[in-house]
Write an enzyme that holds these catalytic residues in place. Structure first.
Site, PDB file in Angstrom:
ATOM      1  N   ASN A  10       6.436  81.736  22.913  1.00 26.07           N
ATOM      2  CA  ASN A  10       5.809  83.007  22.500  1.00 26.07           C
ATOM      3  C   ASN A  10       4.382  82.738  22.002  1.00 26.07           C
ATOM      4  OD1 ASN A  10       4.934  85.461  21.138  1.00 26.07           O
ATOM      5  ND2 ASN A  10       6.375  84.942  19.306  1.00 26.07           N
ATOM      6  N   LYS A  12       2.116  84.692  21.278  1.00 30.66           N
ATOM      7  CA  LYS A  12       1.538  85.666  20.145  1.00 30.66           C
ATOM      8  C   LYS A  12       0.018  86.027  20.696  1.00 30.66           C
ATOM      9  CE  LYS A  12       4.345  83.313  16.917  1.00 30.66           C
ATOM     10  NZ  LYS A  12       4.616  82.962  15.546  1.00 30.66           N
ATOM     11  N   HIS A  95      10.148  90.852  16.926  1.00 26.68           N
ATOM     12  CA  HIS A  95       9.781  89.557  16.352  1.00 26.68           C
ATOM     13  C   HIS A  95       9.018  89.865  14.650  1.00 26.68           C
ATOM     14  CE1 HIS A  95       7.191  86.200  15.059  1.00 26.68           C
ATOM     15  NE2 HIS A  95       7.692  85.601  16.172  1.00 26.68           N
ATOM     16  N   GLU A  97       6.789  89.383  13.051  1.00 30.22           N
ATOM     17  CA  GLU A  97       5.329  89.810  12.827  1.00 30.22           C
ATOM     18  C   GLU A  97       5.257  91.466  13.345  1.00 30.22           C
ATOM     19  OE1 GLU A  97       3.836  86.565  15.312  1.00 30.22           O
ATOM     20  OE2 GLU A  97       4.397  85.267  13.721  1.00 30.22           O
ATOM     21  N   GLU A 167      15.065  83.434  13.851  1.00 24.86           N
ATOM     22  CA  GLU A 167      13.771  83.024  13.726  1.00 24.86           C
ATOM     23  C   GLU A 167      13.585  83.097  12.146  1.00 24.86           C
ATOM     24  OE1 GLU A 167      10.730  82.696  16.996  1.00 24.86           O
ATOM     25  OE2 GLU A 167      10.455  84.486  15.973  1.00 24.86           O
ATOM     26  N   GLY A 173       5.534  79.232  11.854  1.00 17.40           N
ATOM     27  CA  GLY A 173       4.071  78.760  11.696  1.00 17.40           C
ATOM     28  C   GLY A 173       3.986  78.147  10.477  1.00 17.40           C
ATOM     29  N   SER A 213       8.766  76.741  13.886  1.00 13.03           N
ATOM     30  CA  SER A 213       8.216  75.413  13.960  1.00 13.03           C
ATOM     31  C   SER A 213       9.084  74.253  15.072  1.00 13.03           C
ATOM     32  CB  SER A 213       8.073  74.913  12.280  1.00 13.03           C
ATOM     33  OG  SER A 213       7.319  75.487  11.757  1.00 13.03           O
TER      34      SER A 213
HETATM   35  P1  13P Z   1       6.043  78.776  15.342  1.00 15.05           P
HETATM   36  O1  13P Z   1       6.826  77.904  16.522  1.00 15.05           O
HETATM   37  O2  13P Z   1       4.621  78.710  15.662  1.00 15.05           O
HETATM   38  O3  13P Z   1       6.466  78.300  14.148  1.00 15.05           O
HETATM   39  O4  13P Z   1       6.638  80.123  15.626  1.00 15.05           O
HETATM   40  C1  13P Z   1       7.829  80.425  16.046  1.00 15.05           C
HETATM   41  C2  13P Z   1       7.669  81.820  16.361  1.00 15.05           C
HETATM   42  O5  13P Z   1       7.245  82.846  15.546  1.00 15.05           O
HETATM   43  C3  13P Z   1       8.066  82.164  17.785  1.00 15.05           C
HETATM   44  O6  13P Z   1       8.472  83.566  18.254  1.00 15.05           O
END
Ligand code: 13P
Length: 248
Positions: A10, A12, A95, A97, A167, A173, A213
């Site tokens: 992803n 982002k 997601h 976010e 997740e 992150g 992560s």
């Molecule tokens: P990270 O791998 O940066 O923690 O992000 C995970 C994520 O949100 C994947 O959709």
């Protein structure tokens, strides 16, 4: 029945179109695999160049979001038929976010999931709890609701083909990964929710990813769990480490 593993990046809101092409070229020799499906979920503006750049490889392209209408006066949105026409195969929906910053809720996501299937896209439906919810002991209840509402009136046949990504928000992150046991516990619970909503065959067929992560150094242990069929990778998807994750 063996489920094919799926590792998706992803990206982002990272990578301009020219940076995206460079990254695809850099990763090309590192992500080759017959046993793992590899997906790059990229920003909308990168879709067309990335679809072109991955031609002839084992990588397929996903979107990070879409709208639930086919077309019309929805300024700024992108529809499922547009994604399909551009060569997209997967779409991340819900997601955390998007839920947190753009107010997406389960009812909206249910419409998006149905539209994705109607158009021929495979949704990667995300779910996950906050740290506060984990500490209160409501993780499984909260995620069950996300799954039940997100998949309301979606057929067993479609659910069997889709991907669900677990997740935990506190692991995204933050460098703080769920332990493989914590991840397995929730992924198994998600599979059991699908079993109750549908049947054994659907539960055994749906692929469930862990995200939060994931790195080259922890992927093997997490993906080694029986109910975890791969990962949804954020930060590490933008570097060579992604190759390690695919081939772990
Ligand atoms: P990270 O791998 O940066 O923690 O992000 C995970 C994520 O949100 C994947 O959709």
């Amino acid at each position: 029945m063996a489920r094919k593993r799926i590792v998706a990046g992803n990206w982002k809101m990272n990578m301009t179109p020219s940076e995206a092409i460079k990254l695809v070229e850099e990763l090309k020799p590192l992500v080759q695999s017959d046993s793992v499906e590899v997906v790059y979920c990229v920003p909308a503006i990168d879709i067309v160049p990335v679809v072109e750049a991955v031609k002839g490889t084992n990588v397929v392209v996903g979107a990070e979001n879409m709208y639930f209408e086919d077309k019309g006066a929805f300024t700024g949105e992108i529809s499922a038929p547009m994604l399909v026409d551009a060569g997209v195969k997967y779409v991340i929906l819900g997601h955390s976010e998007r839920r947190q910053y753009f107010g997406e809720d389960n009812a909206l996501l249910n419409k998006k999931v149905k539209k994705a299937f109607e158009a021929g896209l495979t949704p990667i439906l995300c779910c996950g709890e906050t740290l506060e919810q984990r500490e209160m002991g409501v993780t499984i209840d909260f995620i069950s609701t996300q799954i039940k509402e997100g998949l309301y009136e979606v057929s067993a046949e479609n659910v069997a083909k889709m991907v669900i990504a677990y997740e935990p928000i506190w692991a995204i992150g933050t460098g703080k990964t769920a332990t493989s046991d914590q991840a397995e516990e929730v992924c198994k619970a998600i599979r059991d929710v699908i079993r109750v909503m549908y049947n054994d065959a659907t539960a055994e067929s749906v692929r469930i990813q862990y995200g939060g992560s994931v790195k080259g150094e922890n992927a093997a242990e997490i993906f080694g769990k029986p109910d975890i069929d791969g990962g949804l990778v954020g930060g590490a998807a933008l570097k060579a480490d992604f190759g390690k994750i695919v081939n772990c």
